[in-house]
Design an enzyme around this catalytic site. Structure first.
Site, PDB file in Angstrom:
ATOM      1  CG  ASN A  26      -1.670   1.260   1.424  1.00 60.39           C
ATOM      2  OD1 ASN A  26      -1.735   2.086   0.503  1.00 60.39           O
ATOM      3  ND2 ASN A  26      -2.248   1.457   2.603  1.00 60.39           N
ATOM      4  CD1 TRP A  27       3.736   1.049  -2.761  1.00 56.49           C
ATOM      5  CD2 TRP A  27       3.439   1.931  -4.797  1.00 56.49           C
ATOM      6  NE1 TRP A  27       4.418   0.275  -3.657  1.00 56.49           N
ATOM      7  CE2 TRP A  27       4.258   0.792  -4.919  1.00 56.49           C
ATOM      8  CE3 TRP A  27       3.123   2.657  -5.952  1.00 56.49           C
ATOM      9  CZ2 TRP A  27       4.759   0.359  -6.152  1.00 56.49           C
ATOM     10  CZ3 TRP A  27       3.613   2.221  -7.177  1.00 56.49           C
ATOM     11  CH2 TRP A  27       4.422   1.086  -7.281  1.00 56.49           C
ATOM     12  CD  GLU A  46      -2.917   5.656   6.558  1.00 52.03           C
ATOM     13  OE1 GLU A  46      -2.798   5.737   5.321  1.00 52.03           O
ATOM     14  OE2 GLU A  46      -2.094   5.030   7.277  1.00 52.03           O
ATOM     15  CB  SER A  79       4.623  -2.268  12.137  1.00 49.59           C
ATOM     16  OG  SER A  79       4.315  -0.904  12.414  1.00 49.59           O
ATOM     17  N   GLY A  91       2.732  -1.101   4.272  1.00 50.28           N
ATOM     18  CA  GLY A  91       2.837   0.312   3.921  1.00 50.28           C
ATOM     19  C   GLY A  91       4.298   0.716   3.749  1.00 50.28           C
ATOM     20  N   GLY A  92       4.876   1.266   4.808  1.00 53.91           N
ATOM     21  CA  GLY A  92       6.222   1.850   4.747  1.00 53.91           C
ATOM     22  C   GLY A  92       7.268   0.962   4.082  1.00 53.91           C
TER      23      GLY A  92
HETATM   24  P1  PGA Z   1       2.646   0.131   7.653  1.00 51.94           P
HETATM   25  O1  PGA Z   1       1.208   0.421   6.962  1.00 51.94           O
HETATM   26  O2  PGA Z   1       3.156  -1.149   7.040  1.00 51.94           O
HETATM   27  O3  PGA Z   1       3.481   1.327   7.294  1.00 51.94           O
HETATM   28  O4  PGA Z   1       2.400  -0.016   9.111  1.00 51.94           O
HETATM   29  C1  PGA Z   1       0.305  -0.618   6.680  1.00 51.94           C
HETATM   30  C2  PGA Z   1      -0.954  -0.058   6.049  1.00 51.94           C
HETATM   31  O5  PGA Z   1      -1.360   1.046   6.407  1.00 51.94           O
HETATM   32  O6  PGA Z   1      -1.565  -0.692   5.154  1.00 51.94           O
END
Ligand code: PGA
Length: 249
Positions: A8-9, A97, A210, A231-232
């Site tokens: 997920n960019w 989000e 995470s 994400g990150g």
């Molecule tokens: P993260 O985000 O891996 O940066 O915790 C995951 C996401 O929001 O899909």
């Protein structure tokens, strides 16, 4: 079951940066029959990503959000048909989000899931509790309430839905749920999906929050965890490469 490794960019990697990322990633990615790689790109990058990965087996391109109406005066929004035309075959729905920064409601996630199914895209419905809800031991209540938007889908429709369990307190914090805790919630989600009519073999539940190269192995080692939403750590081609190459033995 094929595992899904989804990036997920978020609001990163516009078309030029996305092309540079893929150029580097694809040089070393051979694909493998036991896993799929999905990219949830920003709307403006979907087309570039779809064109760049065309012909590569086991790679899917998704968008991060859609509107449920077909068209109209909805400034800033993207319809399902537009996303499909750009090359998306999946979409995130109800990411934390969207829910907590943009105020998206369960009713809206339900409309989006239905619009995506009608348009032939795969909805990946994200569910997860906030820290205070976890501390009040309301995790399962929250997650099951968020899944209730799937009520009333017919058997063909529900079989096309994917779910990502993303505890809100684990997103972007460096604090992941323990693989055992996540597996407990996944089992409850799977049971609910089956109760709603999903065939057991179609019920794919991903974990997000995470996920990093050094913890992905212990997460996907859990039989209940069918993949990860990242994400990150999906933004750097090297770290993403290490995540998608994790051993599934
Ligand atoms: P993260 O985000 O891996 O940066 O915790 C995951 C996401 O929001 O899909």
């Amino acid at each position: 079951m094929t595992r899904i490794f989804a990036g997920n960019w978020k609001m990163h990697l516009g078309p030029a940066a996305a092309a540079a990322f893929l150029d580097r990633f694809l040089q070393r990615y051979d694909g493998s029959a036991d896993r799929e790689v999905w990219f949830f790109a920003p709307a403006v990058s979907v087309m570039t990503v779809a064109e760049t990965v065309r012909g590569r087996a086991g790679i899917r391109v998704g968008i991060q959000n859609v509107h449920w109406e077909e068209q109209g005066a909805f400034t800033g929004e993207t319809s399902v048909r537009m996303a499909a035309e750009a090359g998306a075959t999946a979409a995130l729905v109800g990411h934390s989000e969207r829910r907590h920064v943009f105020g998206e409601t369960d009713a809206e996630t339900g409309l989006k899931v239905r619009a995506l199914l009608a348009g032939g895209l795969i909805p990946m419905l994200c569910v997860g509790e906030r820290l205070e809800e976890r501390e009040r031991e309301e995790t399962l209540d929250v997650v099951l309430r968020q899944l209730r938007v799937l009520d009333g889908l017919d058997a063909d429709e529900i079989a096309r839905v994917r779910v990502a369990y993303e505890p809100v307190w684990a997103i972007g914090t460096g604090r992941n749920a323990s693989p055992e805790d996540a597996a407990t919630v996944h089992a409850a989600i799977r049971a609910e999906l089956v109760r709603l009519g999903m065939p057991v073999e179609a019920a794919q539940v991903l974990y997000g929050g995470s996920v990093k190269p050094d913890n992905v192995g212990s997460l996907v080692a859990q039989a209940e965890i069918d993949g990860v939403l990242v994400g990150g750590a999906s933004l750097d081609p090297d770290s993403w490469q290490r995540i998608v190459a994790v051993s599934l033995d």
